[in-house]
Design a protein around this motif. Structure first.
Motif, PDB file in Angstrom:
ATOM      1  N   ALA A 171       0.862  -1.180   0.000  1.00 34.80           N
ATOM      2  CA  ALA A 171       0.000   0.000   0.000  1.00 34.80           C
ATOM      3  C   ALA A 171       0.899   1.232   0.000  1.00 34.80           C
ATOM      4  O   ALA A 171       1.862   1.297   0.767  1.00 34.80           O
ATOM      5  CB  ALA A 171      -0.912  -0.002   1.218  1.00 34.80           C
ATOM      6  N   PHE A 172       0.581   2.211  -0.863  1.00 35.41           N
ATOM      7  CA  PHE A 172       1.455   3.378  -0.970  1.00 35.41           C
ATOM      8  C   PHE A 172       0.623   4.618  -1.271  1.00 35.41           C
ATOM      9  O   PHE A 172      -0.563   4.541  -1.637  1.00 35.41           O
ATOM     10  CB  PHE A 172       2.527   3.159  -2.044  1.00 35.41           C
ATOM     11  N   VAL A 173       1.275   5.767  -1.109  1.00 35.54           N
ATOM     12  CA  VAL A 173       0.611   7.058  -1.282  1.00 35.54           C
ATOM     13  C   VAL A 173       0.910   7.599  -2.678  1.00 35.54           C
ATOM     14  O   VAL A 173       2.072   7.642  -3.108  1.00 35.54           O
ATOM     15  CB  VAL A 173       1.089   8.057  -0.213  1.00 35.54           C
ATOM     16  N   ASP A 174      -0.142   8.022  -3.378  1.00 41.41           N
ATOM     17  CA  ASP A 174      -0.004   8.707  -4.660  1.00 41.41           C
ATOM     18  C   ASP A 174      -0.138  10.207  -4.387  1.00 41.41           C
ATOM     19  O   ASP A 174      -1.226  10.711  -4.093  1.00 41.41           O
ATOM     20  CB  ASP A 174      -1.089   8.226  -5.625  1.00 41.41           C
ATOM     21  N   GLU A 175       0.983  10.938  -4.465  1.00 36.51           N
ATOM     22  CA  GLU A 175       0.997  12.356  -4.115  1.00 36.51           C
ATOM     23  C   GLU A 175       0.666  13.267  -5.302  1.00 36.51           C
ATOM     24  O   GLU A 175       0.703  14.494  -5.159  1.00 36.51           O
ATOM     25  CB  GLU A 175       2.367  12.736  -3.561  1.00 36.51           C
ATOM     26  N   THR A 176       0.342  12.687  -6.439  1.00 34.51           N
ATOM     27  CA  THR A 176       0.087  13.499  -7.624  1.00 34.51           C
ATOM     28  C   THR A 176      -1.049  14.489  -7.363  1.00 34.51           C
ATOM     29  O   THR A 176      -2.182  14.087  -7.058  1.00 34.51           O
ATOM     30  CB  THR A 176      -0.267  12.596  -8.821  1.00 34.51           C
ATOM     31  N   ASP A 177      -0.722  15.788  -7.466  1.00 38.48           N
ATOM     32  CA  ASP A 177      -1.704  16.867  -7.281  1.00 38.48           C
ATOM     33  C   ASP A 177      -2.450  16.752  -5.953  1.00 38.48           C
ATOM     34  O   ASP A 177      -3.621  17.150  -5.839  1.00 38.48           O
ATOM     35  CB  ASP A 177      -2.719  16.879  -8.437  1.00 38.48           C
ATOM     36  N   LEU A 178      -1.789  16.210  -4.959  1.00 37.73           N
ATOM     37  CA  LEU A 178      -2.439  16.029  -3.659  1.00 37.73           C
ATOM     38  C   LEU A 178      -2.148  17.240  -2.780  1.00 37.73           C
ATOM     39  O   LEU A 178      -0.996  17.492  -2.420  1.00 37.73           O
ATOM     40  CB  LEU A 178      -1.926  14.752  -2.983  1.00 37.73           C
TER      41      LEU A 178
END
Length: 753
Positions: A307-314
């Motif tokens: 499980a990982f974080v997608d920081e795109t435009d976050l």
């Protein structure tokens, strides 16, 4: 030999057993008769008592008046217990067999009766000696489970293979048996046979519903028709879907990214079942990703689901998500839910070292140190500035995350033989984010005294990360010694609350060298001592437990104390902080300068030691801590240390006596490092040199030194023939130039290579 005197009374009729014997007149010779001519006994194995005795009748015929006879009665004891006979004529002779033994045994014995004219029995009367054979036959008995039949149980999980067959042991000598069941789902490996035999029970549960099912096996002796029941219980249950692994909580970054969390989707059945996953972000952005959204369950998976974080435009903020895992087994739907949290903030700085020790003596110096300034959270590179409050210390004035802050001390004009302290402030230009570092600088007018020996029986020692000081106590009084001169700098009395008892215990120093924490074991309190003035502060209490150990960590710039009572405390206030999962109280604690790793060693008794392991420490806030086990240590571990970056864990263990190296980072693997005796201490300096100690009063060395690549740098001998190094009492100075140890009779300080 017994004697019997007789008197002839003429003709008489005597009853011997079932026979009639007619004696003759006195003129006839004396004769011995014994009836019957043989005996036989029968019994069954397992009988609690021996068979009833049987009778022999012995008589001397034609015994004259005043005629002396010498009698003898002997027997073998293979199956006979005893033989009894009174001194009468005729004489009823009782023959007693023993308690029966194994089925199938046949014992052969003889009873010998002699009647003689002389005491040496050289002259026998006719019929003497009379030898009566005795046969004792023991029949077998059918026995189940050694005579005590016990219940059989089966457990089957829906979708799994049937449980293995279980045996029923049938014993006894050549006994024929029969077996039957009262349920079709219960199967027997045979319906009849002869002992000894193993009857296997198996089940066919596929057509049965969930729940508990009962059955019986009836086993009977084919000859006696005696029957024994064996009760059988089958429990059939639904499987459970398990999602094991790390908590889905994301806060501080490591090297600019949120660490991935590993999960394992498992089901305790041998038959693989498909699973799917869904992620519910509510109305928020889709920030959480899984490396796979479907798969197949395995009992013991080796490949993790990440499980990982997608920081795109976050944008910055706090987010939550719900992950639902679903599997179907024989029409039954199973689910497992995991909650996920993310704290995604503006760019912040992260500093792993808050204290630096520099030094200079005529022959040795450490005038400069570089500290990485890392990305704490966010995805952009952050610009930082740094400044010092003392002119003798120059610093890198400006940089970006990922670069080093270099500190350089200039001894020119500084007073010798005192500790100079400077404060360095690192600020982010883009956010309100600031870190403060303390730098200590020792300028020695002369070289270090080597070695330093302070004779006394001390209990514990700790070293200052910025000052060349050792803090040592004897259970009642705290002493401060200079590491370069050996001189006593200060003495602090009255820290303990009771005389005798536990006294002072473990100690820990904050990573910036501002506070020394000392455990008062009798009061179960921590005494904070401000090191700039050596004055005690307000005490605060520990929880239950007997371990008095402490270790200090500073995640996100917040000082925490991890205590041996299994709890984490705010280092400033003593408030006990809640954690997402507890860790067991331990005798030994060790943490890295990287505040995300700490390790514990299990408390030991005379027979065994408790589990030892390392943990990730996730700091969200004072109200939200995460403690995640991630590394199980060997059961015979005696000391543990973590390198400054948290990428290697060193474990003292044995036999064989060695320092194991567990790699968790990009560095290549290292073999275990040699220890020449039972190791009891480990410490790592700022240059990642490894020092390991052992308790031994003999041999050439009790300290072994290695560089970060595992190359041996040398050995030391700090103990002697009467005093070895105490467990866990090996320390190294903040500048890496002095090694400190407590032996059983002194404080020892020596220079490092």
């Amino acid at each position: 030999m017994n004697t019997l005197r007789g008197k002839c009374r003429g003709t008489s009729l005597l009853v011997l057993g079932l026979s009639l014997i007619l004696s003759s007149a006195c003129s006839e010779e004396v004769r011995l008769t014994v009836e019957p001519s043989s005996l036989s006994f029968e019994a069954t194995e397992g009988d609690y008592s021996e068979p009833a005795p049987k009778l022999l009748t012995g008589q001397l015929l034609n015994l004259g008046e005043d005629q002396r006879v010498f009698l003898s009665l002997v027997h073998t004891n293979n199956g006979l217990q005893r033989v009894e006979a009174p001194l009468t004529n005729p004489s009823p002779i009782k023959v007693y067999p023993k308690q029966p033994t194994r089925g199938g045994d046949t014992h052969q014995d003889v009873v010998v009766i002699a009647a003689c004219e002389d005491a040496d029995c050289k002259h026998h009367f006719p019929g003497s000696p009379a030898t009566i054979p005795v046969t004792y036959s023991i029949k077998g008995r059918l026995r189940i489970d050694n005579g005590i039949p016990h219940d059989r149980t089966f457990h089957q999980v829906v979708g799994d293979v049937p449980p293995p067959a279980v045996p029923i042991e049938l014993q006894g000598f050549e006994r024929s048996w029969k077996a039957e069941t009262n349920q079709k789902w219960l199967k027997l490996s045979a319906s009849s046979g002869q002992t000894p035999a193993t009857l296997m029970l198996s089940v066919e549960p596929n057509t049965l519903p969930e729940g508990t099912h009962l059955a019986d096996v009836f086993i009977s002796d084919a000859e006696t028709l005696q029957t024994w029941p064996v009760h059988v219980r089958l429990t059939k249950s639904l499987p459970y879907l398990q999602v094991a692994g790390e908590e889905l909580r994301f806060a501080d970054k490591v090297d600019g990214v949120h660490p991935r969390r590993q999960l394992f989707v498992t089901m305790p059945v041998a038959t693989a079942s498909p699973w799917t996953a869904t992620i519910d972000h509510g109305d928020g952005p889709r920030w959480l990703k899984l490396s796979a959204m479907a798969g197949t369950t395995q009992p013991n998976p080796t490949a993790p689901l990440e499980a990982f974080v997608d920081e795109t435009d976050l944008p910055p903020g706090e987010y939550r998500a719900t992950v639902t895992f679903t599997a179907t087994v024989e029409g039954q739907t199973l689910t497992q839910v995991r909650q996920a949290e993310l704290r995604h903030h503006l760019n912040q700085l992260r500093v792993n070292r808050y204290g630096v020790a520099l030094m200079r003596t005529p022959s040795r110096s450490r005038l400069s140190e570089s500290i990485p300034i890392l990305e704490g959270s966010g995805s952009k590179t952050t610009t930082w500035t740094a400044s010092a409050n003392q002119d003798w210390l120059s610093v890198t004035p400006r940089g970006t995350t990922g670069s080093n802050l270099t500190l350089t001390a200039n001894p020119a004009g500084l007073a010798p033989d005192i500790v100079h302290v400077a404060t360095v402030t690192v600020r982010s230009l883009e956010t309100v984010n600031e870190h403060t570092l303390q730098v200590g600088f020792w300028v020695g007018a002369s070289d270090a005294v080597n070695p330093v020996t302070v004779p006394s029986v001390f209990r514990a020692v700790e070293v200052d990360p910025i000052r060349p000081y050792a803090y040592v106590h004897d259970g009642a009084t705290l002493f401060v010694h200079n590491l370069y001169t050996g001189a006593r700098v200060a003495t602090l009395d009255g820290l303990g609350t009771a005389s005798g008892g536990l006294g002072l215990g473990g100690m820990a120093v904050s990573s910036d060298g501002s506070v020394l924490y000392v455990v008062d074991g009798d009061a179960r309190q921590v005494v904070p001592i401000r090191l700039s003035t050596l004055t005690p502060g307000t005490r605060w209490g520990l929880d239950t437990g007997t371990s008095q150990n402490l270790t200090y960590v500073r995640p996100s710039g917040v000082g925490l104390l991890i205590a041996g009572d299994g709890h984490i405390y705010d280092a400033d206030t003593g408030a006990r902080l809640p954690t997402s999962s507890p860790f067991a109280a331990r005798d030994t604690l060790s943490a890295s300068l990287n505040p995300y790793t700490f390790c514990t060693l299990g408390a030991c008794t005379q027979d065994s030691c408790g589990p030892s392991r390392c943990y990730f420490l996730g700091f969200f806030s004072h109200d939200d801590l995460s403690v995640i086990p991630h590394e199980e240590l060997s059961a015979d571990a005696t000391a543990v240390a973590v390198n400054p970056s948290g990428t290697r864990i060193y474990v003292a263990s044995g036999p064989p006596y060695e320092f194991q190296v567990l790699n968790r980072g990009p560095e290549g693997p290292l073999p275990s490092l040699h220890a020449g005796a039972p190791p009891n201490g480990l410490v790592i300096d700022v240059d990642e040199r490894v020092y390991g100690s052992a308790y031994t009063r003999t041999g050439p060395a009790d300290v072994w030194i290695y560089d970060r690549d595992g190359a041996a740098l040398g050995t030391l001998r700090l103990g002697n023939s009467t005093a070895g190094i105490r467990d866990g009492q090996l320390k190294v100075s903040g500048d890496g130039r002095r090694l400190v140890a407590l032996t059983e009779d002194s404080l020892k300080i020596v220079s490092t290579p």
